[in-house]
Design a protein around this motif. Sequence first.
Motif, PDB file in Angstrom:
ATOM      1  N   TRP A   8       0.720  -1.154   0.025  1.00 50.31           N
ATOM      2  CA  TRP A   8      -0.034   0.043  -0.035  1.00 50.31           C
ATOM      3  C   TRP A   8       0.815   1.133   0.075  1.00 50.31           C
ATOM      4  CZ3 TRP A   8      -5.088  -0.190  -0.580  1.00 50.31           C
ATOM      5  CH2 TRP A   8      -5.549  -1.568  -0.503  1.00 50.31           C
ATOM      6  N   TYR A  13      -3.122   5.693  -2.694  1.00 47.66           N
ATOM      7  CA  TYR A  13      -4.622   5.324  -2.289  1.00 47.66           C
ATOM      8  C   TYR A  13      -5.543   6.668  -2.277  1.00 47.66           C
ATOM      9  CZ  TYR A  13      -8.372   3.623   0.716  1.00 47.66           C
ATOM     10  OH  TYR A  13      -9.724   3.180   1.294  1.00 47.66           O
ATOM     11  N   VAL A  20     -13.493   5.138  -1.590  1.00 45.54           N
ATOM     12  CA  VAL A  20     -13.601   4.071  -0.758  1.00 45.54           C
ATOM     13  C   VAL A  20     -14.126   4.684   0.621  1.00 45.54           C
ATOM     14  CG1 VAL A  20     -12.648   1.882   0.586  1.00 45.54           C
ATOM     15  CG2 VAL A  20     -11.878   2.603  -1.721  1.00 45.54           C
ATOM     16  N   PRO A  21     -13.375   5.398   1.436  1.00 46.07           N
ATOM     17  CA  PRO A  21     -14.063   5.885   2.605  1.00 46.07           C
ATOM     18  C   PRO A  21     -15.096   6.751   2.562  1.00 46.07           C
ATOM     19  CG  PRO A  21     -11.932   6.797   2.233  1.00 46.07           C
ATOM     20  CD  PRO A  21     -12.182   6.060   1.162  1.00 46.07           C
ATOM     21  N   PHE A  49     -11.646   7.177   6.568  1.00 41.51           N
ATOM     22  CA  PHE A  49     -12.956   6.545   7.185  1.00 41.51           C
ATOM     23  C   PHE A  49     -12.988   6.926   8.615  1.00 41.51           C
ATOM     24  CE2 PHE A  49     -15.010   3.003   9.520  1.00 41.51           C
ATOM     25  CZ  PHE A  49     -16.250   3.217   8.941  1.00 41.51           C
ATOM     26  N   SER A  66      -0.028  -1.698   6.949  1.00 42.25           N
ATOM     27  CA  SER A  66       0.937  -0.888   6.217  1.00 42.25           C
ATOM     28  C   SER A  66       1.441   0.334   6.891  1.00 42.25           C
ATOM     29  CB  SER A  66      -0.024  -0.237   5.006  1.00 42.25           C
ATOM     30  OG  SER A  66       0.562   0.699   4.416  1.00 42.25           O
ATOM     31  N   MET A  69       0.446   3.592   5.400  1.00 46.44           N
ATOM     32  CA  MET A  69      -1.025   4.175   5.656  1.00 46.44           C
ATOM     33  C   MET A  69      -0.858   4.744   7.241  1.00 46.44           C
ATOM     34  SD  MET A  69      -3.219   3.734   3.279  1.00 46.44           S
ATOM     35  CE  MET A  69      -4.100   2.857   2.074  1.00 46.44           C
ATOM     36  N   ASP A  88      -0.490  -6.335  11.876  1.00 47.05           N
ATOM     37  CA  ASP A  88      -0.810  -7.313  10.997  1.00 47.05           C
ATOM     38  C   ASP A  88      -1.918  -8.149  11.522  1.00 47.05           C
ATOM     39  OD1 ASP A  88      -1.434  -9.577   8.988  1.00 47.05           O
ATOM     40  OD2 ASP A  88       0.620  -9.682   8.451  1.00 47.05           O
ATOM     41  N   ALA A 110     -13.724  -2.001   4.323  1.00 48.97           N
ATOM     42  CA  ALA A 110     -12.877  -2.314   3.078  1.00 48.97           C
ATOM     43  C   ALA A 110     -11.731  -2.848   3.267  1.00 48.97           C
ATOM     44  CB  ALA A 110     -12.966  -0.953   2.144  1.00 48.97           C
ATOM     45  N   TRP A 114      -9.064  -8.422   2.554  1.00 47.56           N
ATOM     46  CA  TRP A 114      -7.615  -8.543   2.544  1.00 47.56           C
ATOM     47  C   TRP A 114      -7.343  -9.487   3.774  1.00 47.56           C
ATOM     48  CZ3 TRP A 114      -5.386  -6.352  -1.784  1.00 47.56           C
ATOM     49  CH2 TRP A 114      -6.139  -5.036  -2.346  1.00 47.56           C
TER      50      TRP A 114
HETATM   51  C1  LIG Z   1      -8.907  -0.235   0.918  1.00 48.70           C
HETATM   52  S1  LIG Z   1      -7.892   0.080   2.274  1.00 48.70           S
HETATM   53  C2  LIG Z   1      -9.156   0.633   3.485  1.00 48.70           C
HETATM   54  C3  LIG Z   1      -8.990   1.672   4.316  1.00 48.70           C
HETATM   55  C4  LIG Z   1      -9.979   2.126   5.214  1.00 48.70           C
HETATM   56  N1  LIG Z   1     -10.473   1.398   6.007  1.00 48.70           N
HETATM   57  C5  LIG Z   1     -10.656   3.104   4.375  1.00 48.70           C
HETATM   58  O1  LIG Z   1     -12.108   3.033   4.527  1.00 48.70           O
HETATM   59  O2  LIG Z   1     -10.533   3.997   3.717  1.00 48.70           O
HETATM   60  C6  LIG Z   1      -7.580  -1.659   2.975  1.00 48.70           C
HETATM   61  C7  LIG Z   1      -6.714  -1.516   4.148  1.00 48.70           C
HETATM   62  O3  LIG Z   1      -6.528  -3.031   4.683  1.00 48.70           O
HETATM   63  C8  LIG Z   1      -5.300  -3.031   5.252  1.00 48.70           C
HETATM   64  N2  LIG Z   1      -4.581  -4.315   5.262  1.00 48.70           N
HETATM   65  C9  LIG Z   1      -4.668  -5.475   4.369  1.00 48.70           C
HETATM   66  N3  LIG Z   1      -4.338  -6.502   4.898  1.00 48.70           N
HETATM   67  C10 LIG Z   1      -4.179  -6.112   6.076  1.00 48.70           C
HETATM   68  C11 LIG Z   1      -3.809  -7.055   7.351  1.00 48.70           C
HETATM   69  N4  LIG Z   1      -3.534  -8.416   7.246  1.00 48.70           N
HETATM   70  N5  LIG Z   1      -4.159  -6.488   8.400  1.00 48.70           N
HETATM   71  C12 LIG Z   1      -4.105  -5.085   8.691  1.00 48.70           C
HETATM   72  N6  LIG Z   1      -4.539  -4.326   7.718  1.00 48.70           N
HETATM   73  C13 LIG Z   1      -4.762  -4.819   6.295  1.00 48.70           C
HETATM   74  C14 LIG Z   1      -4.513  -2.489   3.948  1.00 48.70           C
HETATM   75  O4  LIG Z   1      -3.090  -2.108   4.344  1.00 48.70           O
HETATM   76  C15 LIG Z   1      -5.313  -1.095   3.629  1.00 48.70           C
HETATM   77  O5  LIG Z   1      -4.929  -0.049   4.359  1.00 48.70           O
END
Ligand SMILES: C[S@@+](CC[C@H](N)C(=O)[O-])C[C@H]1O[C@@H](n2cnc3c(N)ncnc32)[C@H](O)[C@@H]1O
Length: 272
Positions: A8, A13, A20-21, A49, A66, A69, A88, A110, A114
Amino acid sequence: MSQSKDHWSSEAYSTSAAFVPKLAQTLLQYLDPQPTDTVLDVGCGDAKFTEAFLPAVGSVLGIDASPSMIESATKDYAGPNAAFRVVDCCYLEQDTSIVNGTWDKVVSNAALHWVLRNESTRISTLRAIFNCLKPGGMFVFEMGGHGNVGEVITALTYSLLQQGVSIEKARETSPWFFPSVDWMTSTLESIGFTVENMETEYRPTKLTSDKNGGLAGWVRLMGAQFLEVLPEGKRGATVQQICDVLQTIVTRQEDGSQWLGYVRLRGVARRT
Ligand SMILES: C[S@@+](CC[C@H](N)C(=O)[O-])C[C@H]1O[C@@H](n2cnc3c(N)ncnc32)[C@H](O)[C@@H]1O
């Protein structure tokens, strides 16, 4: 424990996926923020968000795998009632300072498609979310649901096959898990949640203009893990091919705008 590679970029983003948010109004209603709430935001990203409910609650901890982020979230929103930490969430249960049965609410927008991708950690992550909550606490989430961005997954898979990647490898490479209402309901109930609401919504979602990344920017950011199986020199042409394959299906005749077939899964579950 943190992910080995940060896929990321807060900059990419906010350019290619700032919508997205902004699309989380129903989720915010379900969250029903209260001044005494302590809220854990799972996969908070750059906290755009989080910002939407931060002023209305007691305190928030945003966690995300990330570093890019979390750096952005901290710079923009950290304060007396808001903190952000690299975690994580596949291994959330290991962090006993968070998984402590004290949170009023756990929210996630969102991100869970993942986080729950890996079958071996899927249930332990959901159980950790349960164990974060105090009795009566609420888990409120929105994520990709079954069938989400099906056209993109088909085009990405096709392009990998064209490059000689096996179908097994292409499937394994997908970074997403898009569960159905049935899967999520029965899984949360088996963990001990009382599911109060679970719904899907077909929500075609408008991409940014080409100037701001458009379809190619979305594919590069969201499909990074798919593209990584290819040598770097082939990725640019592959993104172009994916955009060419998708052109007709995603483009609206009236104004040339491009839309992806988002399917959202939204739920409210309580630790009783
Ligand atoms: C599409 S973004 C959504 C961010 C925020 N919640 C929003 O609404 O804008 C997806 C987020 O999931 C996080 N993510 C993905 N895998 C993850 C994991 N294993 N643990 C924590 N965060 C994770 C990514 O780093 C990313 O910031």
